[in-house]
Design a protein around this motif. Structure first.
Motif, PDB file in Angstrom:
ATOM      1  N   LEU A   1      10.544  -9.077   5.091  1.00 46.73           N
ATOM      2  CA  LEU A   1       9.142  -8.938   4.702  1.00 46.73           C
ATOM      3  C   LEU A   1       8.318  -8.438   5.883  1.00 46.73           C
ATOM      4  N   GLY A   2       8.590  -8.976   7.079  1.00 47.23           N
ATOM      5  CA  GLY A   2       7.904  -8.504   8.280  1.00 47.23           C
ATOM      6  C   GLY A   2       8.217  -7.052   8.577  1.00 47.23           C
ATOM      7  N   ALA A   3       9.481  -6.667   8.360  1.00 43.59           N
ATOM      8  CA  ALA A   3       9.869  -5.274   8.599  1.00 43.59           C
ATOM      9  C   ALA A   3       9.167  -4.335   7.625  1.00 43.59           C
ATOM     10  N   MET A   4       8.933  -4.781   6.398  1.00 46.64           N
ATOM     11  CA  MET A   4       8.275  -3.943   5.400  1.00 46.64           C
ATOM     12  C   MET A   4       6.852  -3.584   5.824  1.00 46.64           C
ATOM     13  N   VAL A   5       6.204  -4.477   6.586  1.00 50.44           N
ATOM     14  CA  VAL A   5       4.832  -4.196   7.025  1.00 50.44           C
ATOM     15  C   VAL A   5       4.767  -3.909   8.525  1.00 50.44           C
ATOM     16  N   GLN A   6       5.959  -3.752   9.131  1.00 45.91           N
ATOM     17  CA  GLN A   6       6.067  -3.351  10.535  1.00 45.91           C
ATOM     18  C   GLN A   6       5.311  -4.290  11.482  1.00 45.91           C
ATOM     19  N   THR A   7       5.495  -5.592  11.274  1.00 52.10           N
ATOM     20  CA  THR A   7       4.939  -6.531  12.249  1.00 52.10           C
ATOM     21  C   THR A   7       5.583  -6.255  13.610  1.00 52.10           C
ATOM     22  N   THR A   8       4.804  -6.422  14.666  1.00 50.49           N
ATOM     23  CA  THR A   8       5.327  -6.175  16.013  1.00 50.49           C
ATOM     24  C   THR A   8       5.800  -7.483  16.627  1.00 50.49           C
ATOM     25  N   PRO A   9       6.752  -7.413  17.560  1.00 53.19           N
ATOM     26  CA  PRO A   9       7.223  -8.640  18.207  1.00 53.19           C
ATOM     27  C   PRO A   9       6.101  -9.455  18.834  1.00 53.19           C
ATOM     28  N   VAL A  10       5.134  -8.791  19.435  1.00 52.34           N
ATOM     29  CA  VAL A  10       4.067  -9.538  20.113  1.00 52.34           C
ATOM     30  C   VAL A  10       3.197 -10.292  19.107  1.00 52.34           C
ATOM     31  N   GLN A  11       3.024  -9.720  17.914  1.00 47.90           N
ATOM     32  CA  GLN A  11       2.265 -10.410  16.877  1.00 47.90           C
ATOM     33  C   GLN A  11       2.924 -11.726  16.484  1.00 47.90           C
TER      34      GLN A  11
ATOM     35  N   ASP B   1       8.372 -22.332  18.964  1.00 43.01           N
ATOM     36  CA  ASP B   1       8.882 -21.085  19.532  1.00 43.01           C
ATOM     37  C   ASP B   1      10.097 -20.592  18.751  1.00 43.01           C
ATOM     38  N   LEU B   2      10.999 -21.505  18.396  1.00 44.78           N
ATOM     39  CA  LEU B   2      12.186 -21.130  17.622  1.00 44.78           C
ATOM     40  C   LEU B   2      11.785 -20.648  16.227  1.00 44.78           C
ATOM     41  N   LEU B   3      10.770 -21.283  15.651  1.00 44.16           N
ATOM     42  CA  LEU B   3      10.296 -20.872  14.332  1.00 44.16           C
ATOM     43  C   LEU B   3       9.706 -19.469  14.378  1.00 44.16           C
ATOM     44  N   ARG B   4       8.943 -19.173  15.406  1.00 45.37           N
ATOM     45  CA  ARG B   4       8.392 -17.818  15.563  1.00 45.37           C
ATOM     46  C   ARG B   4       9.528 -16.790  15.631  1.00 45.37           C
ATOM     47  N   GLN B   5      10.581 -17.124  16.369  1.00 41.19           N
ATOM     48  CA  GLN B   5      11.719 -16.209  16.453  1.00 41.19           C
ATOM     49  C   GLN B   5      12.315 -15.977  15.068  1.00 41.19           C
ATOM     50  N   TYR B   6      12.442 -17.054  14.304  1.00 45.69           N
ATOM     51  CA  TYR B   6      13.011 -16.923  12.956  1.00 45.69           C
ATOM     52  C   TYR B   6      12.114 -16.078  12.061  1.00 45.69           C
ATOM     53  N   TYR B   7      10.783 -16.235  12.188  1.00 40.97           N
ATOM     54  CA  TYR B   7       9.866 -15.412  11.406  1.00 40.97           C
ATOM     55  C   TYR B   7      10.136 -13.927  11.646  1.00 40.97           C
ATOM     56  N   TYR B   8      10.420 -13.569  12.882  1.00 38.93           N
ATOM     57  CA  TYR B   8      10.641 -12.151  13.196  1.00 38.93           C
ATOM     58  C   TYR B   8      12.042 -11.703  12.782  1.00 38.93           C
ATOM     59  N   VAL B   9      13.044 -12.497  13.104  1.00 41.08           N
ATOM     60  CA  VAL B   9      14.445 -12.112  12.870  1.00 41.08           C
ATOM     61  C   VAL B   9      14.840 -12.317  11.413  1.00 41.08           C
ATOM     62  N   GLY B  10      14.380 -13.419  10.816  1.00 39.88           N
ATOM     63  CA  GLY B  10      14.801 -13.730   9.456  1.00 39.88           C
ATOM     64  C   GLY B  10      16.226 -14.252   9.422  1.00 39.88           C
TER      65      GLY B  10
ATOM     66  N   GLU C   1      -3.899 -13.056  10.198  1.00 36.69           N
ATOM     67  CA  GLU C   1      -4.015 -11.707   9.638  1.00 36.69           C
ATOM     68  C   GLU C   1      -3.345 -11.584   8.278  1.00 36.69           C
ATOM     69  N   TYR C   2      -2.259 -12.344   8.074  1.00 41.93           N
ATOM     70  CA  TYR C   2      -1.474 -12.170   6.849  1.00 41.93           C
ATOM     71  C   TYR C   2      -1.772 -13.249   5.802  1.00 41.93           C
ATOM     72  N   LYS C   3      -2.852 -14.008   6.025  1.00 44.77           N
ATOM     73  CA  LYS C   3      -3.363 -14.952   5.027  1.00 44.77           C
ATOM     74  C   LYS C   3      -2.280 -15.893   4.487  1.00 44.77           C
ATOM     75  N   GLY C   4      -1.391 -16.303   5.361  1.00 46.52           N
ATOM     76  CA  GLY C   4      -0.394 -17.289   4.968  1.00 46.52           C
ATOM     77  C   GLY C   4       0.788 -16.736   4.200  1.00 46.52           C
ATOM     78  N   GLY C   5       0.815 -15.423   3.964  1.00 45.05           N
ATOM     79  CA  GLY C   5       1.894 -14.850   3.158  1.00 45.05           C
ATOM     80  C   GLY C   5       3.264 -15.006   3.785  1.00 45.05           C
ATOM     81  N   MET C   6       3.364 -14.760   5.093  1.00 39.96           N
ATOM     82  CA  MET C   6       4.653 -14.923   5.783  1.00 39.96           C
ATOM     83  C   MET C   6       5.110 -16.372   5.721  1.00 39.96           C
ATOM     84  N   THR C   7       4.144 -17.283   5.865  1.00 46.96           N
ATOM     85  CA  THR C   7       4.483 -18.705   5.899  1.00 46.96           C
ATOM     86  C   THR C   7       4.935 -19.197   4.533  1.00 46.96           C
ATOM     87  N   GLU C   8       4.238 -18.794   3.483  1.00 47.21           N
ATOM     88  CA  GLU C   8       4.674 -19.171   2.132  1.00 47.21           C
ATOM     89  C   GLU C   8       6.067 -18.627   1.838  1.00 47.21           C
TER      90      GLU C   8
END
Length: 426
Positions: free
Chosen positions: A312-322, A181-190, A332-339
């Motif tokens: 990077l998420g902001a550049m493609v307008q990922t939504t919080p729910v995603q 859950d904390l990691l997901r938050q970091y993915y969104y916030v950076g 959906e992002y083929k591992g790009g966010m994770t890499e």
């Protein structure tokens, strides 16, 4: 907020052979705050000078390199009695006064007892424009966005941070869902400090995205203001292509994805400008799994990563729910966010060199290859819970002397040569 760089700055202060310091990093990663916070914690006085659009500061450094005269002028300009050992002189946005960068050499040679630190957002750009860099006369530090551990500390998750640092995987696994859950938050916030601060204070996800978009807009303004006029449009085209490059199956950078028929010579300068500005990082292909990695680099094949997963998420307008609720972000992002996340975690911890491996005439590919002491460590990155790893399995069978790491959303597990680690432990 706590930054690990503060400890490095404290170590710099106490070094016997300390030299003037240059702090490198992209805009908005927190360089100014770090130096001013460091001055507050470790010095009696701070003499702070913003070099951008500062005619008096330019006048001070443009006359000559007489350190005594410069110190007198800085005392007059800042209103601070600058004395050895107990005052930190901070030169901010130093790239705007090239002579100030050159002057650091003379502080090193003629007045080493004075503590002076300089920071510049586009310093890498400036150094390609004929500035005489004081080679061997300065210490350098790189500042990156806040990494996942710093994010935990900012959120008040000190115990979670200590547990990760302990590498006690039996206990860590008991809290696996919490860390995911904390990691997901970091993915969104950076990790951009202003964004993290707003999120920690308010939990306001739309405010987070607004600030991220402001930072991205500031970068675009830099393209127009600071890039060579004949390159500005190409720089913008490269920058805008980064998400599509990372969110495809094969993440190797393809010039044709920028513009149909594009070739390396059309965009090499634009890519280098973005790298020098600290906005992109190049990870070259390695042609052989052997030491030292650097001599097997194929510089014609590479991946480009940006500075921050949140941006990077902001550049493609990922939504919080995603990101925070659904699993779309992993499929959906083929591992790009994770890499991107894994790369910037390694970068923040000074892992070097970092490359990727792709065999000739084969589908064998490794997401990352790093050198740890006297051995090679292959790294495979899985965005979610599916862990089919044909390339890595094939490699380990062929090379029984190798050990490897697989990062995924699954808990810790040892499988012979392979150590399976959850992504939040990178």
């Amino acid at each position: 907020m706590e930054r690990t760089v503060l400890q490095q700055l404290t170590e710099w202060k106490s070094k016997r052979d300390r030299k003037p310091l240059i702090l490198n990093g992209a805009r908005q990663v927190g360089k100014t705050w770090l130096l001013r916070e460091f001055a507050k914690r470790e010095y009696s006085k701070e003499a702070y000078v913003v070099c951008r659009n500062n005619k008096l500061a330019k006048q001070i450094f443009s006359q000559d390199f007489d350190v005594n005269r410069i110190l007198r002028a800085l005392r007059a300009l800042t209103g601070v009695d600058i004395t050895p050992n107990d005052t930190l002189i901070v030169l901010d946005e130093v790239q705007d006064i090239p002579e100030a960068i050159e002057a650091l050499k003379y502080f090193c040679e003629d007045a080493p007892e004075y503590h002076i630190a300089a920071a510049g957002s586009l310093l890498g750009i400036s150094l390609h424009e004929g500035i005489s860099y004081p080679v061997g006369k300065v210490n350098e530090m790189n500042v990156y966005p806040m990494n996942f551990e710093e994010f935990l500390i900012a959120k008040g998750e000190d115990e979670a941070y200590k547990l990760l640092a302990s590498r006690d995987f039996d206990t860590i696994s008991l809290l696996h869902d919490k860390f995911i859950d904390l990691l997901r938050q970091y993915y969104y916030v950076g990790g951009m400090p202003e964004v993290v601060k707003k999120y920690v204070e308010t939990d306001a996800l739309q405010e987070v995205r607004r600030i991220q978009n402001e930072i991205l807009h500031g970068y675009e303004m830099d393209f127009s203001k600071h890039a060579p006029k004949d390159q500005a449009q190409r720089i913008r085209m490269v920058w805008n292509s980064i998400p599509s490059q990372l969110f495809k199956e094969n993440k190797k950078f393809i010039y044709g994805a920028i513009r149909s028929g594009a070739r390396a010579k059309d965009f090499e300068m634009a890519i280098q400008w973005l790298i020098s500005a600290g906005l992109l990082y190049k990870v070259s292909r390695c042609t052989k799994i052997a030491l030292p990695l650097d001599i097997y680099n194929d510089f014609s094949a590479f991946k480009l990563y940006t500075t921050d997963v949140g941006l990077l998420g902001a550049m493609v307008q990922t939504t919080p729910v995603q990101v925070l609720v659904k699993n779309d972000i992993f499929t959906e992002y083929k591992g790009g966010m994770t890499e991107q996340f894994v790369f910037q975690q390694m970068k923040s911890k000074s892992v070097c060199p970092i490359c990727y491996y792709q065999a000739e005439n084969s589908r064998l590919e490794l997401d990352f290859l790093i050198q740890v002491d006297d051995h090679i460590l292959p790294i495979e990155v899985k965005a979610g819970y599916s862990i089919k790893a044909n390339s890595l399995t094939t490699l380990l069978k062929a090379k029984p002397e190798l050990k490897a790491i697989r990062y995924s959303m699954l808990p810790y597990k040892r499988q012979g040569q392979l150590t399976c680690l959850p992504l939040y432990t990178v």
